[in-house]
Design an enzyme around this catalytic site. Structure first.
Site, mmCIF file in Angstrom:
data_model
loop_
_atom_site.group_PDB
_atom_site.id
_atom_site.type_symbol
_atom_site.label_atom_id
_atom_site.label_comp_id
_atom_site.label_asym_id
_atom_site.label_seq_id
_atom_site.Cartn_x
_atom_site.Cartn_y
_atom_site.Cartn_z
ATOM 1 N N VAL A 9 4.999 -7.445 3.899
ATOM 2 C CA VAL A 9 3.748 -7.092 4.478
ATOM 3 C C VAL A 9 2.620 -7.113 3.365
ATOM 4 O O VAL A 9 1.251 -6.969 3.840
ATOM 5 C CB VAL A 9 3.804 -5.726 5.304
ATOM 6 C CG1 VAL A 9 4.468 -4.738 4.225
ATOM 7 C CG2 VAL A 9 2.721 -5.568 6.203
ATOM 8 N N LYS A 10 3.228 -6.868 2.152
ATOM 9 C CA LYS A 10 2.148 -6.893 1.183
ATOM 10 C C LYS A 10 1.380 -7.992 0.570
ATOM 11 O O LYS A 10 0.380 -7.830 -0.075
ATOM 12 C CB LYS A 10 3.013 -6.055 -0.008
ATOM 13 C CG LYS A 10 3.520 -4.674 0.299
ATOM 14 C CD LYS A 10 2.559 -3.353 0.627
ATOM 15 C CE LYS A 10 1.625 -3.267 -0.034
ATOM 16 N NZ LYS A 10 0.907 -1.972 -0.028
ATOM 17 N N ASP A 11 1.927 -9.179 1.253
ATOM 18 C CA ASP A 11 0.989 -10.199 0.771
ATOM 19 C C ASP A 11 -0.436 -9.924 1.396
ATOM 20 O O ASP A 11 -1.339 -10.305 0.653
ATOM 21 C CB ASP A 11 1.553 -11.539 1.555
ATOM 22 C CG ASP A 11 2.722 -11.997 0.825
ATOM 23 O OD1 ASP A 11 3.309 -11.483 -0.320
ATOM 24 O OD2 ASP A 11 3.152 -13.055 1.223
#
Ligand code: PMP
Length: 339
Positions: free
Chosen positions: A52-54
Site C-alpha cells: 500500500v505504501k507505493d
C-alpha cells in the site's frame, strides 16, 4: 482525464509509476459467508513495489518534485518500517534519485534485505521510542537536513501521504463499490491510508462508518475510544500502531475503533491463505479481523471494505515460521485435514 486513467484505457502503463494503484477489490468469500456481510479487501499487495505504501511514496515524491524541493540527481531520505522505503527505492531508481533509508533493526530481515537488493543505502538502527532523539524517524530527518540536495519524505507528518490516498485509494474504492459501502476499516501506521480514504469516503457519504483498527502495544485504540494516548502489551505486526497522533491522522473521521490481539491476527492470515489462497502480511490480519468484528457489531447485510496491505513473503521467517512464533508465545495455526 489523468495520465493514469489514460493509461488504463489504452492498456499500457507508463513505467513503475503508471503501475501504482488501480488494485482489485477482492471479496473474501469465507469470512463474508461467516458474518453475513460482504467483506472486501483492497489488494494493495498487488502494487508494483508490493504494498500500500507505493501510493504514499509516489505522492510524496511527486509533490516534492512539483515544489522544486527535489531536483534531478537529488537524494530521498526516509525513516521507515520497510514498505515506504521499498516503494521509495523503486521510484528513486525509476526517476534517478539516490535513496537513503533508516530502519529499526527489529523489522523483518526480508524487508531489510530487499531494500539493499533494490540499491537503497540502508542504515539499521536500534528501535527506541519516538521521544528519544535517536528514534529512526527523527534520525532520518536529521540526516536529510545534513545531506546536500536531500529531501526528507517524512511520511508520518507530510500530508502528501494522505493526499495520495484521498486522490486514489478513496475514489477507487468508491467506484469499485458502485458507491455503496457501509464501513471502512483500517489500521494506521502513519495514518495516511486510513485518513486519506476516510476523508474521501465521508465526503461522498457521511453514513460510511470509519473504523480504526489497532494492534496491542499501540496507543491509538485508547485514544480513539477514551481520548487518552496510553498503550498496553505488544505486537509482532509491523508497520502499524503508534504512540502519537500524526499530522496524517489528525482530523480524520473515526466512528469506532477495534483492537485485535496477535493470535487473532495470525489465525486470520492463515485462514486467508487456506480459504482464499491469499498469502498476507501481519497487518492484514489486524485489518481483516477488525472487519469481521465490525461485521459483528453492524449485523448481517453490510458491505465492509478493508486493506490487504502487503504479502506474506516479507514475513516468511517470522509469521510463517513455527519456531519464531513459538518463541513469542504464539501458536502457528494447524490446518485441518481436507476430506
Ligand atoms: N501495513 C503495513 C505492512 C505497512 O507497512 C504500513 C505502513 N507503515 C501500514 C499497514 C499502514 O499504512 P499507513 O502508514 O498508511 O497508515
Amino acid at each position: 482525464m489523468s495520465a493514469s486513467t489514460a493509461a488504463i484505457r489504452s492498456g499500457i502503463t507508463e513505467g513503475f509509476t503508471g503501475a501504482v494503484g488501480h488494485t482489485p477489490l477482492i471479496r473474501l468469500r469465507a469470512l463474508s459467508e461467516l458474518t453475513g456481510c460482504e467483506i472486501l479487501g483492497k489488494a494493495e499487495f498487488m502494487n508494483p513495489g508490493g504494498s500500500v505504501k507505493d501510493r504514499a511514496a509516489l505522492g510524496i515524491l511527486q509533490e516534492a518534485e512539483a515544489s522544486g524541493e527535489l531536483r534531478p540527481g537529488g537524494t530521498v531520505v526516509e525513516g521507515t518500517a520497510g514498505n515506504t522505503g521499498i516503494g521509495l527505492a523503486h521510484l528513486c531508481n525509476a526517476r534517478g534519485y539516490r535513496c537513503l533509508i533508516v530502519i529499526p533493526d527489529t523489522q523483518s530481515a526480508e524487508k531489510i534485505g530487499l531494500l539493499r537488493s533494490l540499491g537503497a543505502e540502508v542504515r539499521t538502527v536500534p528501535a527506541v521510542p519516538y521521544a528519544h532523539p535517536d528514534n529512526y524517524v527523527k534520525l532520518s530527518g536529521r540526516i536529510a537536513a545534513e545531506t546536500p540536495g536531500a529531501v526528507w519524505a517524512n511520511q508520518f507528518d507530510n500530508l502528501a501521504n494522505r493526499r495520495a490516498h484521498y486522490a486514489s485509494t478513496g475514489p477507487e474504492i468508491w467506484e469499485q463499490c458502485e458507491r455503496r459501502l457501509d464501513a471502512w476499516v483500517a489500521a494506521t501506521g502513519t495514518g495516511g491510508t486510513y485518513a486519506g480514504t476516510a476523508l474521501f469516503l465521508k465526503e461522498r457519504n457521511e453514513r460510511v462508518r470509519c473504523v480504526l483498527a489497532d494492534p496491542h502495544g499501540s496507543a491509538l485504540h485508547a485514544w480513539a475510544t477514551t481520548g487518552q494516548l496510553v498503550s498496553e502489551g505488544s505486537s509482532v505486526t509491523e508497520g502499524i500502531g503508534n504512540s502519537r497522533v500524526t499530522a496524517n491522522l489528525e482530523g480524520a473521521p473515526i466512528d469506532d475503533a477495534v483492537r485485535i490481539d496477535d493470535q487473532t491476527a495470525l489465525d486470520t492470515i492463515y485462514r486467508l491463505l487456506w480459504q482464499e489462497g491469499l498469502f498476507m502480511g501481519g497487518s492484514v490480519g489486524i485489518n481483516v479481523a477488525a472487519a469481521v468484528e465490525t461485521a459483528r457489531r453492524l449485523g448481517p447485510g453490510h458491505r465492509i471494505v478493508t486493506v490487504l496491505c502487503d504479502g506474506g513473503d516479507r514475513y516468511r521467517s517470522r509469521l510463517y515460521d513455527h519456531e519464531w512464533l513459538a518463541g513469542r508465545g504464539l501458536s502457528q495455526p494447524v490446518r485441518a485435514e481436507r476430506g
